[in-house]
Every structure is written in structure tokens, then in C-alpha cells.
Design a protein around this motif. Structure first.
Motif, mmCIF file in Angstrom:
data_model
loop_
_atom_site.group_PDB
_atom_site.id
_atom_site.type_symbol
_atom_site.label_atom_id
_atom_site.label_comp_id
_atom_site.label_asym_id
_atom_site.label_seq_id
_atom_site.Cartn_x
_atom_site.Cartn_y
_atom_site.Cartn_z
ATOM 1 N N ASP A 566 -0.875 2.694 21.762
ATOM 2 C CA ASP A 566 -2.296 3.022 21.661
ATOM 3 C C ASP A 566 -2.907 2.308 20.450
ATOM 4 O O ASP A 566 -2.387 2.400 19.335
ATOM 5 N N ILE A 567 -4.029 1.599 20.671
ATOM 6 C CA ILE A 567 -4.659 0.849 19.576
ATOM 7 C C ILE A 567 -5.062 1.770 18.435
ATOM 8 O O ILE A 567 -4.886 1.440 17.252
ATOM 9 N N ASP A 568 -5.591 2.931 18.764
ATOM 10 C CA ASP A 568 -6.092 3.848 17.733
ATOM 11 C C ASP A 568 -4.977 4.463 16.893
ATOM 12 O O ASP A 568 -5.239 5.010 15.821
ATOM 13 N N LEU A 569 -3.733 4.395 17.381
ATOM 14 C CA LEU A 569 -2.614 5.006 16.658
ATOM 15 C C LEU A 569 -1.741 3.971 15.950
ATOM 16 O O LEU A 569 -0.745 4.331 15.324
ATOM 17 N N GLN A 570 -2.119 2.702 16.032
ATOM 18 C CA GLN A 570 -1.291 1.650 15.435
ATOM 19 C C GLN A 570 -1.510 1.562 13.922
ATOM 20 O O GLN A 570 -2.631 1.703 13.430
ATOM 21 N N ILE A 571 -0.416 1.311 13.201
ATOM 22 C CA ILE A 571 -0.452 0.994 11.769
ATOM 23 C C ILE A 571 0.266 -0.332 11.583
ATOM 24 O O ILE A 571 1.429 -0.466 11.954
ATOM 25 N N LEU A 572 -0.445 -1.307 11.030
ATOM 26 C CA LEU A 572 0.110 -2.648 10.869
ATOM 27 C C LEU A 572 0.376 -2.944 9.394
ATOM 28 O O LEU A 572 -0.451 -2.639 8.531
ATOM 29 N N HIS A 573 1.540 -3.532 9.136
ATOM 30 C CA HIS A 573 1.894 -4.039 7.817
ATOM 31 C C HIS A 573 2.399 -5.476 7.981
ATOM 32 O O HIS A 573 2.846 -5.860 9.070
ATOM 33 N N ILE A 603 4.825 -9.343 10.945
ATOM 34 C CA ILE A 603 3.932 -8.190 11.081
ATOM 35 C C ILE A 603 4.713 -7.050 11.723
ATOM 36 O O ILE A 603 5.333 -7.218 12.783
ATOM 37 N N LEU A 604 4.701 -5.897 11.076
ATOM 38 C CA LEU A 604 5.421 -4.716 11.542
ATOM 39 C C LEU A 604 4.419 -3.731 12.127
ATOM 40 O O LEU A 604 3.437 -3.366 11.478
ATOM 41 N N VAL A 605 4.667 -3.309 13.351
ATOM 42 C CA VAL A 605 3.752 -2.412 14.062
ATOM 43 C C VAL A 605 4.405 -1.045 14.176
ATOM 44 O O VAL A 605 5.527 -0.919 14.682
ATOM 45 N N ASN A 606 3.713 -0.040 13.702
ATOM 46 C CA ASN A 606 4.210 1.329 13.815
ATOM 47 C C ASN A 606 3.151 2.178 14.483
ATOM 48 O O ASN A 606 2.001 1.761 14.645
ATOM 49 N N GLU A 607 3.530 3.394 14.874
ATOM 50 C CA GLU A 607 2.621 4.292 15.570
ATOM 51 C C GLU A 607 2.530 5.613 14.819
ATOM 52 O O GLU A 607 3.533 6.150 14.355
ATOM 53 N N ILE A 608 1.314 6.114 14.679
ATOM 54 C CA ILE A 608 1.091 7.373 13.953
ATOM 55 C C ILE A 608 1.692 8.529 14.729
ATOM 56 O O ILE A 608 1.533 8.635 15.955
ATOM 57 N N ASP A 611 1.404 14.723 15.647
ATOM 58 C CA ASP A 611 1.719 16.068 15.155
ATOM 59 C C ASP A 611 1.811 16.084 13.632
ATOM 60 O O ASP A 611 1.309 17.004 12.975
ATOM 61 N N ALA A 612 2.470 15.049 13.070
ATOM 62 C CA ALA A 612 2.588 14.993 11.607
ATOM 63 C C ALA A 612 1.217 14.820 10.967
ATOM 64 O O ALA A 612 0.933 15.388 9.902
ATOM 65 N N ARG A 613 0.345 14.046 11.614
ATOM 66 C CA ARG A 613 -1.006 13.859 11.078
ATOM 67 C C ARG A 613 -1.789 15.164 11.071
ATOM 68 O O ARG A 613 -2.502 15.463 10.111
ATOM 69 N N GLU A 614 -1.627 15.950 12.143
ATOM 70 C CA GLU A 614 -2.320 17.241 12.201
ATOM 71 C C GLU A 614 -1.793 18.194 11.137
ATOM 72 O O GLU A 614 -2.554 18.931 10.510
ATOM 73 N N ARG A 615 -0.466 18.150 10.911
ATOM 74 C CA ARG A 615 0.108 19.015 9.875
ATOM 75 C C ARG A 615 -0.402 18.613 8.492
ATOM 76 O O ARG A 615 -0.722 19.461 7.661
ATOM 77 N N GLU A 616 -0.484 17.297 8.250
ATOM 78 C CA GLU A 616 -0.986 16.822 6.968
ATOM 79 C C GLU A 616 -2.459 17.189 6.792
ATOM 80 O O GLU A 616 -2.892 17.578 5.696
ATOM 81 N N LYS A 617 -3.219 17.086 7.871
ATOM 82 C CA LYS A 617 -4.635 17.444 7.806
ATOM 83 C C LYS A 617 -4.806 18.925 7.502
ATOM 84 O O LYS A 617 -5.661 19.319 6.699
#
Length: 660
Positions: A566-573, A603-608, A611-617
Motif C-alpha cells: 500500500d502506497i500510504d503505508l510505505q516507509i522508504l529509506h 532503497i529499502l522499502v518497509n511497511e507501517i 496496529d503498532a501505529r494505533e497503539r503509539e497514537k
């Protein structure tokens, strides 16, 4: 090491430690010196005595109080003003922040403790004391994810304890213990027990005068390193160090010591000729030009020769002048240019906006001959030409440059790439090593960008000449030549780098076809795009030739098709060869060139994890609500105190009117 280079201690002191001589001490006004004496309260807050005398709002008009300006501006109750009991007028006894001031009865004033043998011994456990971890087990447990308790082992307690005995250690930390003065003459002989110490950390105590500091130093004949950070000891007088050379001290930390004149630093250099590391961050040294800028004005000084050069600090290797109110390289930094052993100079958080190097005569040594590391973070430098003069420092190998007007508008990668291209001697930039491949890519990109700028000027001149009459054609060429001359002046390394990389870049341009005609090289780089997401980490990585003008959002779209993410969940480094830490590509609207992505990068592609994001929020929301609740309680307490003060004032007014 006990003494840190950038040590700065703020906040509260720990619970007070009293020795025998403090227990019988009775406080009198003569013990308190306004704007000098430092005090603390039972909660560990620290402040400065700024007033000693009667208070017009007190019940007893003759009782003596101490007016305190606390370091924590929220610790007090007022700004130094009170309402007079007899006239109901506002009387100001001293001035400070709105909630920074307090009045204390002398019986409540704590001026700290002496640096006694008893205090120093209390810092270490005796060899025969009770063990903290009998049978190598601490009385604490660790809770596992399954809810079970696991014991914590502590091995080698006796061995560590034996290493930490005062008879053995060479350095001792006495941070934030409320030390305000040396020990009394009655116990001074006992200090011989600690004469072997080589390093002492006295940061964050209540020392307020150089006389006390020097008395302490005299007790340690083998001392080499001393930290006095966050002690407001103010400036040093020449009489204090006269006849007292401290040749053994090599490291001195004076960060946040309220020094307000470079004269103090000068006197320290005379008294400590073998000093190798000196930190005076967060002090006011803006008057350095008064001592060293003009040889005529300072020809009477013993440590300056007829050319206005510093002759003290001849063994200095590191000098920290961060946040010292320095505004001019010429007036405030150049006076140190002839220090023969200076290798590291820290100038962070000073309002320096340019680097001006003078021309050194042929018969003199080069400017900053050994300076290998320079830090300019937080300065006011706003243009690249302002940095170009650093090429006049031949030994410079490391530069820290961030949080400036120039870097605030550029990407981290773009700043790094441009700095590498403009400063050829650098081996480290912002503490990260520069690989040879990265340097080549940075120089080629720099040449390409400048060449494109020159091409645009030439194209504009041709178009302008086509629209003008024959009489005005020469004017258009002259204007273009003038603009090109300005470009060459802004980029002094362009000609040499063009000659260095011309063949490689032109061959690359030819091989890329007619589409690249008119450019010096095509800004196309080879990348490896690898998925680190759990659902696609076993898939083969993509290997692409991609233009540097491509935006991060397009890369995400490519990864979505290739790896099903999913584009919206991608994290690129991205990371380059030799770089241990990847850098985040955190803005979809910025290009690869903005981040400084180079040829051969990965380029390293990861996905958010949703559930962890909701817990952090949820955790952040809970912390926010808790802070709001604490602030509301604090406001309620302040309002209650104000209401009580208002009632008291009303009652006092009514009583005074009844008496009348």
C-alpha cells in the motif's frame, strides 16, 4: 572520562549532604553576597541571592530576608516586588521573572556544603559494606512478555567495589552535591588522602567564586582534569592566580559558568600553560576583540606580540566556544589562527554569518595549521560562498554544519553533496565518513548543476539577441557574460572539477543518446530497491536506472506495483556504500536529488504496522491528556494562591483603614 567536553548541568540538585561543620553553622547576612552567593532549597532547586535586607510586606519591618532569583523561572512566587504593609504601595526589592523570585528567612537559606573528606568518602561504598546482590542476585526481577518474573544477576560486585575505592580510583564525580566552598582548616590535613586524584567532576554545584575554586585546586597536586560546568563562578581577577601556576592541568570544563569577559580566559591560559582541552560554552566572550584584534590597543599585554597574535594556549588541542556571543569570524575567531596545536574548534550556536580568512605572509605559518575538525552548527551562515574560505585551512578534515539559514531550505542529502563538492579536503561531514565514490558522485552532480545554470544564461542571451535589433545585440552578450562571470565567482571549484570529470561525463552523455544533447552527463543513477516488508521481503530486489529528478512518490508507486505494498503505508529509506545508518525519504514531493541519493545506492522499502501505529497514537494521546491534567492542576493551585494573596491584601487594607 569524568570530565565531558560539553558537560552542562541544569535543574535540581539531589537531596542535601551535610558534614559535621555544616550542622553547627548559623546563617547571618554577612554570609550572603548579592548576585554572587548560590543557594538551594529542600527540593533541590538552585538560585542566586540578589537581595539581602528587610521586606516591606513582612510582619516584622526589621527582620532580614534573602531575595532569591531561582534558576528555574517557575520556582518562585513573584518578580521581586511586594505590597508595602504600611502604604499599600508596590515596592520592588529586586527584579526577575514573573514567577522566579522568592524571599527566604535566613534560617531557611541553604548555602550548600563544604568539599570535605567526609563528603568525598560518602560517594563510595566501603569494601566490607553489605552486598547489594548476595549470591549474585539483585532484589529486583524483570517481567517477561509471558508475565513471568526473571531474576537479575549481578556478577563481580566485589571486584567492581574494589576498583571503586578512593585509594585506587584516579577520577571522582562530585556532581550536583551542593558544594559551595573548600573544607575548613581543621580538616584540611585529611585531604592528603585524596592527593593522588587526577580527575574531578564538580559540575552543577554551588561554587560562586574563583577564590574557593582555586583553594580546592591547591589541595590536589596531581590534578589533570577538572569540570566546573554550571557553577556560576563569574570572572577571574589577575590577583587570584598570581603566583599560582597550575602546570599539571590539561583539561578544563567551564561551560555555563557565567563568565562574561575574555580576560578570564586569557588569565586561565597564563595560569595553565599546558592546557590541552578548554570548554567555555554558553559564556559571553564577545569582548575577545578588545584583547586581541588590535595590536596597538593591546601591546601592553604579555601574552600578545606586536602582531596581535595569541601566545597563550600553545598546547591547546580542543577549544569549545559554543554559544559565546561571537558574531564575527574576523574579530572573534581569527585571533586563534596561530595556535600551533589546535585540532578541534567548536563554534556552534554563534551568530557568525561568514568566514573571512586573511592572507598570511610567506614567511609565516599557515592559518590554523593543525585544525582538523570544525563545528559550525547553529550559526548564521546563509550562502555557500560564505563557506568556501574554509579551503584556506589546509588541515581541515571534518565539518559539522546544520541548523543554519542555508541548510534550513535544503534537503539533508543536497547539503551533504554540495559541501563535499565545494570542500575537497573533507573526510567527515556531520560525523559521517565520506567515501571516494560518494565524493565522485557529488562532484559530478555539482558540475552538472553549474553547467546547466551557465547553459540557461547562454540560451537566454541568444533568445534575447534574436528579439533585439542589431544595435542592441552586443548589449545582450555583455549582460550574459556578466551573469556567467557571477556564476564562476560563486562556484570557484567549477573549472577544476569540470576538467577532472569532463571525459567521464561526456562519454556518459554520448552513450545516453540524442535526448541528452546539450547537457554535461545525464542525471541518471543506478538503484537497487529492496523490500523489507514481511509480506514481500523474500522477493527479488528491483535494479533500475532512474533519473535523479524522479520524485519519491513515483518510487512508492513503483514499489506498490512490484511488491504489492500500500502506497500510504510505505516507509522508504536509502543508504549508500559505507554508510551504517540509512536516511529516510520522508516527503513524496521531493526528488531523489533533494535527498542526495547517489549512483549505486540502495532503497529499502518497509511497511507501517497499522496496529503498532494505533497503539503509539493511543499512548501519545494518553500522555497529552495527562500533561493537560497536570497543567490544569498547576493552574488551579496558582489561582488558589492568588486568591489567598488577594484576601490577605484586602484584610491588610481593612486593618490599616481601621487604624486610621
Amino acid at each position: 572520562r569524568v570530565v565531558g567536553r560539553r558537560s552542562s548541568v541544569v535543574g535540581r540538585l539531589p537531596s542535601r549532604v551535610q558534614s559535621r561543620e555544616e550542622k553547627t553553622m548559623t546563617m547571618t547576612p554577612t554570609h550572603l553576597r548579592p548576585n554572587i552567593t548560590r543557594v538551594r532549597d529542600a527540593s533541590g532547586f538552585v538560585g542566586t541571592v540578589v537581595y539581602v535586607g528587610p521586606v516591606t510586606s513582612a510582619k516584622s519591618p526589621t527582620e532580614i530576608y534573602a531575595g532569591i532569583a531561582w534558576d528555574d523561572v517557575t520556582r518562585g512566587k513573584h518578580d521581586g516586588s511586594v505590597i508595602c504593609r504600611t502604604t499599600n504601595e508596590i515596592i520592588r526589592h529586586f527584579k526577575c521573572g514573573p514567577t522566579q523570585g522568592s524571599f527566604l528567612r535566613l534560617s531557611k537559606v541553604d548555602v550548600g556544603v563544604s568539599m570535605t573528606p567526609e563528603l568525598m568518602r560518602s560517594r563510595y561504598v566501603k569494601p566490607d559494606a553489605e552486598l547489594i546482590a548476595p549470591d549474585n542476585l539483585l532484589p529486583h526481577v524483570a517481567r517477561t512478555a509471558g508475565g513471568r518474573d526473571k531474576p537479575i544477576e549481578f556478577l563481580g560486585e566485589l571486584k567492581i567495589r574494589n576498583w571503586q575505592q578512593l585509594e585506587v580510583v584516579e577520577g571522582i564525580s562530585l556532581r550536583m552535591l551542593g558544594i559551595a566552598r573548600p573544607c575548613s582548616a581543621e580538616v584540611q590535613n585529611e585531604m592528603e588522602e585524596f592527593s593522588h586524584l587526577k580527575s574531578i567532576d564538580l559540575a552543577g554545584n554551588l561554587l560562586s567564586g574563583w577564590e574557593d575554586v582555586l583553594d580546592i585546586l591547591r589541595q590536589f597536586k596531581n590534578l589533570q582534569s577538572i569540570s566546573l560546568a554550571s557553577n556560576r563562578i563569574n570572572d577571574l581577577s589577575p590577583a587570584s592566580v598570581e603566583g599560582f601556576p597550575m602546570t599539571g592541568i590539561t583539561t578544563l570544563n567551564l561551560n555555563s559558568t557565567n563568565i562574561s569577559s575574555f580576560k578570564t580566559v586569557q588569565l586561565i591560559g597564563e595560569a595553565m600553560p599546558n592546557l590541552e582541552e578548554l570548554c567555555v560554552a554558553h559564556c559571553d566572550l564577545s569582548d575577545v576583540e578588545c584583547y586581541y584584534s588590535d595590536a596597538k590597543a593591546i601591546s601592553h599585554a604579555d601574552d600578545v606580540n606586536g602582531d596581535g597574535k595569541i601566545l597563550v594556549f600553545q598546547n591547546l588541542v580542543l577549544l569549545d566556544l559554543s554559544d559565546c556571543h561571537l558574531t564575527s569570524w574576523e574579530k572573534h575567531v581569527l585571533p586563534f589562527h596561530n595556535l600551533p596545536k589546535l585540532e578541534s574548534l567548536i563554534l556552534n550556536d554563534n551568530a557568525i554569518d561568514a568566514i573571512d580568512l586573511i592572507t598570511v605572509p610567506e614567511n609565516e605559518a599557515t592559518m590554523f595549521p593543525k585544525l582538523a575538525s570544525l563545528q559550525l552548527a547553529g550559526t548564521s551562515i546563509s550562502s555557500w560562498p560564505a563557506l568556501d574560505n574554509l579551503n584556506g585551512i589546509p588541515a581541515l578534515r571534518s565539518l559539522r554544519f546544520r541548523n543554519t539559514p542555508l541548510t534550513s531550505t535544503l534537503g539533508v542529502g543536497e547539503v551533504r553533496s554540495t559541501a563535499i563538492a565545494r570542500l575537497p579536503s573533507l573526510e567527515f561531514f556531520n560525523a559521517s565518513p565520506i567515501a571516494e565514490r560518494e565524493r565522485t558522485e557529488a562532484e559530478r552532480r555539482y558540475v552538472s548543476n553549474v553547467a546547466r545554470e551557465l547553459l540557461m544564461i547562454s540560451s537566454g542571451a541568444i533568445l534575447s539577441a534574436a528579439d533585439q535589433s542589431l544595435n542592441n545585440e552586443k548589449t545582450g552578450d555583455d549582460e550574459a557574460n556578466a551573469k556567467q562571470a557571477q556564476v564562476y565567482a560563486r562556484h570557484p571549484r567549477f573549472q577544476s572539477l569540470l576538467e577532472k570529470h569532463k571525459e567521464t561525463m561526456m562519454s556518459s552523455s554520448a552513450s545516453s543518446g540524442p535526448s541528452s544533447q546539450g547537457n554535461i552527463g545525464e542525471d541518471v543513477i543506478g538503484l537497487t530497491i529492496r523490500s523489507m516488508a514481511a509480506s514481500s521481503c523474500d522477493m527479488e530486489p528491483l535494479r533500475k536506472r532512474i533519473p535523479m529528478s524522479l520524485k519519491v512518490g513515483r518510487i512508492k508507486a513503483m514499489c506498490a506495483r512490484a511488491f504489492g505494498l500500500d502506497i500510504d503505508l510505505q516507509i522508504l529509506h536509502f543508504r549508500i556504500e559505507g554508510d551504517p545508518f540509512p536516511s529516510e525519504l520522508d516527503d513524496a514531493d521531493h526528488t531523489l536529488a533533494y535527498y542526495g541519493v547517489t549512483d549505486g545506492a540502495e532503497i529499502l522499502v518497509n511497511e507501517i504496522d497499522v496496529d503498532a501505529r494505533e497503539r503509539e497514537k493511543a499512548r501519545q494521546t494518553e500522555e497529552h491528556n495527562q500533561r493537560v491534567e497536570e497543567q490544569e492542576q498547576h493552574v488551579a493551585v496558582l489561582q488558589s494562591m492568588q486568591k489567598n494573596d488577594h484576601r490577605i491584601n484586602l484584610l491588610a487594607t481593612e486593618m490599616s483603614q481601621k487604624k486610621i
